[in-house]
Scaffold this motif. Sequence first.
Motif, PDB file in Angstrom:
ATOM      1  N   GLU A   1      46.686  97.839 158.616  1.00  0.00           N
ATOM      2  CA  GLU A   1      47.373  97.950 159.910  1.00  0.00           C
ATOM      3  C   GLU A   1      48.320  99.137 159.827  1.00  0.00           C
ATOM      4  O   GLU A   1      48.946  99.363 158.790  1.00  0.00           O
ATOM      5  CB  GLU A   1      48.203  96.689 160.192  1.00  0.00           C
ATOM      6  CG  GLU A   1      47.436  95.393 160.182  1.00  0.00           C
ATOM      7  CD  GLU A   1      46.769  95.100 161.504  1.00  0.00           C
ATOM      8  OE1 GLU A   1      47.156  95.706 162.518  1.00  0.00           O
ATOM      9  OE2 GLU A   1      45.871  94.248 161.513  1.00  0.00           O
ATOM     10  N   LEU A   2      48.440  99.890 160.890  1.00  0.00           N
ATOM     11  CA  LEU A   2      49.436 100.949 160.988  1.00  0.00           C
ATOM     12  C   LEU A   2      50.497 100.502 161.977  1.00  0.00           C
ATOM     13  O   LEU A   2      50.176 100.052 163.074  1.00  0.00           O
ATOM     14  CB  LEU A   2      48.806 102.254 161.473  1.00  0.00           C
ATOM     15  CG  LEU A   2      47.822 102.915 160.522  1.00  0.00           C
ATOM     16  CD1 LEU A   2      47.269 104.179 161.140  1.00  0.00           C
ATOM     17  CD2 LEU A   2      48.482 103.214 159.199  1.00  0.00           C
ATOM     18  N   THR A   3      51.755 100.611 161.589  1.00  0.00           N
ATOM     19  CA  THR A   3      52.837 100.172 162.456  1.00  0.00           C
ATOM     20  C   THR A   3      53.915 101.236 162.499  1.00  0.00           C
ATOM     21  O   THR A   3      53.981 102.119 161.650  1.00  0.00           O
ATOM     22  CB  THR A   3      53.469  98.857 161.944  1.00  0.00           C
ATOM     23  OG1 THR A   3      54.079  99.103 160.679  1.00  0.00           O
ATOM     24  CG2 THR A   3      52.428  97.757 161.795  1.00  0.00           C
ATOM     25  N   SER A   4      54.767 101.166 163.497  1.00  0.00           N
ATOM     26  CA  SER A   4      55.969 101.981 163.598  1.00  0.00           C
ATOM     27  C   SER A   4      57.095 101.097 164.103  1.00  0.00           C
ATOM     28  O   SER A   4      56.869 100.166 164.876  1.00  0.00           O
ATOM     29  CB  SER A   4      55.766 103.141 164.583  1.00  0.00           C
ATOM     30  OG  SER A   4      54.825 104.057 164.090  1.00  0.00           O
ATOM     31  N   GLU A   5      58.277 101.400 163.662  1.00  0.00           N
ATOM     32  CA  GLU A   5      59.450 100.649 164.102  1.00  0.00           C
ATOM     33  C   GLU A   5      59.830 101.069 165.517  1.00  0.00           C
ATOM     34  O   GLU A   5      59.768 102.240 165.867  1.00  0.00           O
ATOM     35  CB  GLU A   5      60.609 100.941 163.148  1.00  0.00           C
ATOM     36  CG  GLU A   5      61.872 100.184 163.482  1.00  0.00           C
ATOM     37  CD  GLU A   5      63.010 100.510 162.514  1.00  0.00           C
ATOM     38  OE1 GLU A   5      64.131 100.081 162.798  1.00  0.00           O
ATOM     39  OE2 GLU A   5      62.767 101.180 161.503  1.00  0.00           O
ATOM     40  N   ILE A   6      60.220 100.102 166.315  1.00  0.00           N
ATOM     41  CA  ILE A   6      60.703 100.382 167.674  1.00  0.00           C
ATOM     42  C   ILE A   6      62.207 100.597 167.603  1.00  0.00           C
ATOM     43  O   ILE A   6      62.936  99.799 167.022  1.00  0.00           O
ATOM     44  CB  ILE A   6      60.392  99.215 168.632  1.00  0.00           C
ATOM     45  CG1 ILE A   6      58.887  99.094 168.835  1.00  0.00           C
ATOM     46  CG2 ILE A   6      61.108  99.390 169.962  1.00  0.00           C
ATOM     47  CD1 ILE A   6      58.476  97.906 169.686  1.00  0.00           C
ATOM     48  N   ASP A   7      62.660 101.690 168.186  1.00  0.00           N
ATOM     49  CA  ASP A   7      64.095 101.946 168.277  1.00  0.00           C
ATOM     50  C   ASP A   7      64.644 101.093 169.410  1.00  0.00           C
ATOM     51  O   ASP A   7      64.416 101.365 170.590  1.00  0.00           O
ATOM     52  CB  ASP A   7      64.350 103.431 168.541  1.00  0.00           C
ATOM     53  CG  ASP A   7      65.831 103.763 168.682  1.00  0.00           C
ATOM     54  OD1 ASP A   7      66.683 102.850 168.570  1.00  0.00           O
ATOM     55  OD2 ASP A   7      66.127 104.943 168.910  1.00  0.00           O
ATOM     56  N   LEU A   8      65.366 100.027 169.061  1.00  0.00           N
ATOM     57  CA  LEU A   8      65.873  99.096 170.072  1.00  0.00           C
ATOM     58  C   LEU A   8      67.016  99.685 170.884  1.00  0.00           C
ATOM     59  O   LEU A   8      67.459  99.082 171.858  1.00  0.00           O
ATOM     60  CB  LEU A   8      66.307  97.788 169.404  1.00  0.00           C
ATOM     61  CG  LEU A   8      65.146  96.981 168.811  1.00  0.00           C
ATOM     62  CD1 LEU A   8      65.665  95.775 168.053  1.00  0.00           C
ATOM     63  CD2 LEU A   8      64.181  96.553 169.902  1.00  0.00           C
ATOM     64  N   ASN A   9      67.473 100.877 170.514  1.00  0.00           N
ATOM     65  CA  ASN A   9      68.510 101.556 171.292  1.00  0.00           C
ATOM     66  C   ASN A   9      67.925 102.593 172.239  1.00  0.00           C
ATOM     67  O   ASN A   9      68.669 103.296 172.915  1.00  0.00           O
ATOM     68  CB  ASN A   9      69.518 102.229 170.352  1.00  0.00           C
ATOM     69  CG  ASN A   9      70.260 101.205 169.527  1.00  0.00           C
ATOM     70  OD1 ASN A   9      70.741 100.207 170.051  1.00  0.00           O
ATOM     71  ND2 ASN A   9      70.333 101.430 168.226  1.00  0.00           N
ATOM     72  N   SER A  10      66.587 102.707 172.288  1.00  0.00           N
ATOM     73  CA  SER A  10      65.976 103.701 173.163  1.00  0.00           C
ATOM     74  C   SER A  10      66.099 103.262 174.616  1.00  0.00           C
ATOM     75  O   SER A  10      66.242 102.079 174.926  1.00  0.00           O
ATOM     76  CB  SER A  10      64.516 103.926 172.795  1.00  0.00           C
ATOM     77  OG  SER A  10      63.763 102.765 173.053  1.00  0.00           O
ATOM     78  N   SER A  11      66.071 104.249 175.489  1.00  0.00           N
ATOM     79  CA  SER A  11      66.161 103.960 176.905  1.00  0.00           C
ATOM     80  C   SER A  11      65.141 104.818 177.631  1.00  0.00           C
ATOM     81  O   SER A  11      65.131 106.034 177.438  1.00  0.00           O
ATOM     82  CB  SER A  11      67.562 104.249 177.415  1.00  0.00           C
ATOM     83  OG  SER A  11      67.650 103.965 178.781  1.00  0.00           O
ATOM     84  N   PRO A  12      64.273 104.232 178.389  1.00  0.00           N
ATOM     85  CA  PRO A  12      64.158 102.802 178.635  1.00  0.00           C
ATOM     86  C   PRO A  12      63.485 102.107 177.446  1.00  0.00           C
ATOM     87  O   PRO A  12      62.662 102.698 176.765  1.00  0.00           O
ATOM     88  CB  PRO A  12      63.269 102.724 179.878  1.00  0.00           C
ATOM     89  CG  PRO A  12      62.402 103.935 179.792  1.00  0.00           C
ATOM     90  CD  PRO A  12      63.263 104.984 179.138  1.00  0.00           C
ATOM     91  N   LEU A  13      63.845 100.865 177.237  1.00  0.00           N
ATOM     92  CA  LEU A  13      63.230 100.058 176.190  1.00  0.00           C
ATOM     93  C   LEU A  13      61.959  99.463 176.763  1.00  0.00           C
ATOM     94  O   LEU A  13      61.964  98.390 177.360  1.00  0.00           O
ATOM     95  CB  LEU A  13      64.195  98.970 175.709  1.00  0.00           C
ATOM     96  CG  LEU A  13      63.721  98.136 174.513  1.00  0.00           C
ATOM     97  CD1 LEU A  13      63.444  99.038 173.319  1.00  0.00           C
ATOM     98  CD2 LEU A  13      64.742  97.085 174.160  1.00  0.00           C
ATOM     99  N   SER A  14      60.871 100.208 176.626  1.00  0.00           N
ATOM    100  CA  SER A  14      59.612  99.804 177.243  1.00  0.00           C
ATOM    101  C   SER A  14      58.450 100.391 176.458  1.00  0.00           C
ATOM    102  O   SER A  14      58.532 101.523 175.997  1.00  0.00           O
ATOM    103  CB  SER A  14      59.548 100.316 178.691  1.00  0.00           C
ATOM    104  OG  SER A  14      58.252 100.149 179.221  1.00  0.00           O
ATOM    105  N   LEU A  15      57.398  99.627 176.327  1.00  0.00           N
ATOM    106  CA  LEU A  15      56.182 100.149 175.727  1.00  0.00           C
ATOM    107  C   LEU A  15      55.350 100.912 176.750  1.00  0.00           C
ATOM    108  O   LEU A  15      54.405 101.594 176.393  1.00  0.00           O
ATOM    109  CB  LEU A  15      55.331  99.017 175.143  1.00  0.00           C
ATOM    110  CG  LEU A  15      55.923  98.250 173.986  1.00  0.00           C
ATOM    111  CD1 LEU A  15      54.933  97.196 173.488  1.00  0.00           C
ATOM    112  CD2 LEU A  15      56.321  99.146 172.850  1.00  0.00           C
ATOM    113  N   TYR A  16      55.707 100.812 178.024  1.00  0.00           N
ATOM    114  CA  TYR A  16      54.881 101.370 179.083  1.00  0.00           C
ATOM    115  C   TYR A  16      55.486 102.591 179.740  1.00  0.00           C
ATOM    116  O   TYR A  16      54.763 103.470 180.199  1.00  0.00           O
ATOM    117  CB  TYR A  16      54.581 100.293 180.130  1.00  0.00           C
ATOM    118  CG  TYR A  16      54.027  99.044 179.495  1.00  0.00           C
ATOM    119  CD1 TYR A  16      52.736  99.034 178.986  1.00  0.00           C
ATOM    120  CD2 TYR A  16      54.807  97.915 179.330  1.00  0.00           C
ATOM    121  CE1 TYR A  16      52.227  97.899 178.354  1.00  0.00           C
ATOM    122  CE2 TYR A  16      54.297  96.789 178.715  1.00  0.00           C
ATOM    123  CZ  TYR A  16      53.024  96.781 178.226  1.00  0.00           C
ATOM    124  OH  TYR A  16      52.526  95.681 177.600  1.00  0.00           O
TER     125      TYR A  16
END
Length: 158
Positions: free
Chosen positions: A138-153
């Motif tokens: 599996e390849l993964t990346s960490e999500i920056d929870l401080n990003s704006s907007p916090l959205s995968l879309y």
Amino acid sequence: MRKLVMALLCAVMAAHAPGAFAQSPNGIVAGQPVIGISYYKVEPGKHDEWLALFHAWHYPLIQEMKKEGTISDFKLLIPNVHGKDAGWDFAGITFGGTGSPKVKVGTAQRIRQVFPDLAAFEKGEKERWSLTTGHWDELTSEIDLNSSPLSLYAPVGK
């Protein structure tokens, strides 16, 4: 040998090229290092044998990749509890490099450097893979929870 070289090549690609396999979710993980997770299921009762073979024939390649800067770190994990129908026995976590590798070396060249006796390497890896009843990456990346907007879309950036 071909299966082994392909598995090693996938591990190297996982550490280098997040875009080689799939598009990242609209930039939310842009700039984050890729974390590769390799899962292994082993024949019952053969865990110590598999681990000894992994340590002898695969771990030296991982150490070489760390020295080259291809990856920044590696951890081998086991489940802490026995669950019903556990899907894996070992998980190797590979943390992507933090920039360009100091040395650009192909998988075949690295194997030859680390293991000049290719016949012994091939025999050891065949034995390890013969004990492996299941494997996936599996390849993964960490999500920056401080990003704006916090959205995968939602697109990130300009």
